[in-house]
Design an enzyme around this catalytic site. Structure first.
Site, PDB file in Angstrom:
ATOM      1  N   LYS A 120       7.936 -18.796  43.252  1.00 22.11           N
ATOM      2  CA  LYS A 120       7.577 -19.617  44.330  1.00 22.11           C
ATOM      3  C   LYS A 120       6.350 -18.539  44.525  1.00 22.11           C
ATOM      4  CE  LYS A 120       7.120 -23.189  46.754  1.00 22.11           C
ATOM      5  NZ  LYS A 120       6.201 -24.160  46.143  1.00 22.11           N
TER       6      LYS A 120
ATOM      7  N   ASP B 285      20.088 -27.645  34.558  1.00 21.07           N
ATOM      8  CA  ASP B 285      20.892 -28.374  34.700  1.00 21.07           C
ATOM      9  C   ASP B 285      19.964 -30.580  34.544  1.00 21.07           C
ATOM     10  OD1 ASP B 285      23.662 -27.280  35.548  1.00 21.07           O
ATOM     11  OD2 ASP B 285      23.491 -28.697  37.129  1.00 21.07           O
TER      12      ASP B 285
HETATM   13 MN    MN Z   1      24.161 -23.979  36.898  1.00 20.71          MN
END
Ligand code: MN
Ligand code: NAD
Ligand code: IPM
Length: 349
Positions: free
Chosen positions: A187, A248
């Site tokens: 970023k 995730d």
């Molecule tokens: Mn995690």
């Protein structure tokens, strides 16, 4: 002889690790290999009983007596501040300097992805998440706790050594597999200091690998691209916190947390393998958790230990179970944790 320290941990960690261990024992027997699994009861029960999280001698013992560590998951609603889980998980990741959190994303069967018209060929990349720095180091403070003007400080650190070595590991992985591209994500448009270090380190490391193309994406754009077109990625390298979130998301692309494996690796040293998911308290003790992420983590462990044929056999057996629909409810199946374990055992060759 492969000596494995097994830490089932909490919640579904216990159930999925049991299946992973059964698979390990069976594949070792089938291939005439010698394996020793020794269990350690680190987790919430022990913490609540006697206050011990990661015992003092654990790291030294693991280093001298074992070749790998297999972890289920840690986290228990009875421990509100997550103290034991952080002591255990970070104690091992930081204590053993396991700087590469390697999270492969591989679609085993096209029916598992929520993305329309995507196939196995489109979703096969690996995320290298830095695992020893960033916001995870626990440097910070709370000031005026409970007051209206309470302050919480959580500091992020990035070191030249830490950033360089994770980027280098990502390139080395790509080079060893004949892959063409490494994508670095940060970023740096907003976080100037860490961003500058990541940008320069990426350029420096890339010089060592002239045959591998390099690409940079800001992390917000990467999140979008992972969903829009995952086929453009081969190896992604990023910082600890970004990597946690992205992995995730990436797990969802391959069927969910139930199937996502990971390794916490220090190349050439004792390393630890665990599914990406946590202890899923609502599922615990119900024989419904998917053991495939844990089983595939055990396969990564075998691969890391040089048991390539056994690792491939385990992965094929999981793939065959998925193809046959021998799955837990998260994948749309009707089997339990133990029955999926049985199905994988039955497919082992
Ligand atoms: Mn995690
Ligand atoms: P989680 O991964 O436990 O669960 C997230 C979601 O995925 C839930 O809906 C859960 O039901 C589902 N899920 C997870 N694993 C599954 C499996 N094997 N089969 C089917 N469904 C599965 O994450 P959470 O709910 O955010 O956290 C629960 C606890 O686990 C917390 O204490 C957290 O800190 C801990 N945790 C530990 C680890 C680890 O030990 N490495 C990793 C993540 C979370
Ligand atoms: C993971 C988990 C852990 C992390 C938590 C439980 C501290 O989410 O392994 O991805 O953030 O690393």
């Amino acid at each position: 002889m492969l000596r494995v320290a097994v830490i089932p941990g909490d919640g579904i960690g216990v159930e999925v690790t049991r299946e992973a261990c059964r698979v390990l024992e069976r594949v070792a027997a089938l291939h005439g290999k010698s394996l020793r699994l020794i269990s350690f009861d680190f987790g919430a029960e022990r913490y609540l009983r006697d206050g011990v999280t990661l015992p003092q001698d654990a790291l030294a013992r693991f280093r001298s007596e074992f070749d790998a560590i297999l972890l289920g998951a840690v986290g228990d609603p009875r421990v509100k501040d997550n103290r034991h889980a952080l002591d255990i998980l970070f104690g091992l990741r930081f204590g053993l300097d396991l700087y590469c959190n390697v999270r492969p994303v591989k679609l085993l069967d096209r029916r598992l992805t929520p993305l329309r018209d995507r196939t196995e060929r489109d979703i096969q990349f690996t995320i290298f998440r830095e695992n020893t720095e960033d916001l995870y180091v626990g440097i910070g403070a709370t000031f005026k706790k409970g007051a209206d003007d309470e302050v919480a400080i959580e500091e992020s650190i990035s070191t030249r050594k830490g950033v360089y070595r994770i980027i280098d590991a990502a390139f080395a992985y790509a080079a060893a597999r004949g892959l063409e591209k490494v994508t670095m994500s940060d970023k740096s448009n907003a976080l100037r200091h860490a961003g500058d270090l990541w940008t320069r380190s990426f350029e420096d490391v890339a010089q060592k690998y002239p045959d591998i193309a390099r690409e940079h994406l800001y992390v917000d754009a990467l999140a979008l691209e992972l969903v829009r077109d995952p086929s453009r990625f081969q190896v992604i390298v990023t910082a600890n916190m970004f990597g946690d979130i992205l992995t995730d998301l990436a797990a969802a692309l391959q069927g969910g947390l139930g199937v996502a494996p990971s390794g916490n690796i220090h190349p050439g040293r004792l390393s630890m393998f665990e599914p990406v998911h946590g202890s899923a308290p609502p599922l615990a003790g119900r024989n419904v958790a998917n053991p495939m992420g844990a089983i595939l983590s055990a396969a990564m462990m075998l691969e890391h230990a040089g048991w390539a044929a056994e690792a491939a056999a385990v992965e094929s057996a999981v793939r065959a179970a998925v193809e046959a629909g021998a799955c837990t409810p998260d994948l749309g199946g009707a089997l339990g944790t133990r029955e999926v374990g049985e199905a994988v055992l039955g497919n082992l060759m």
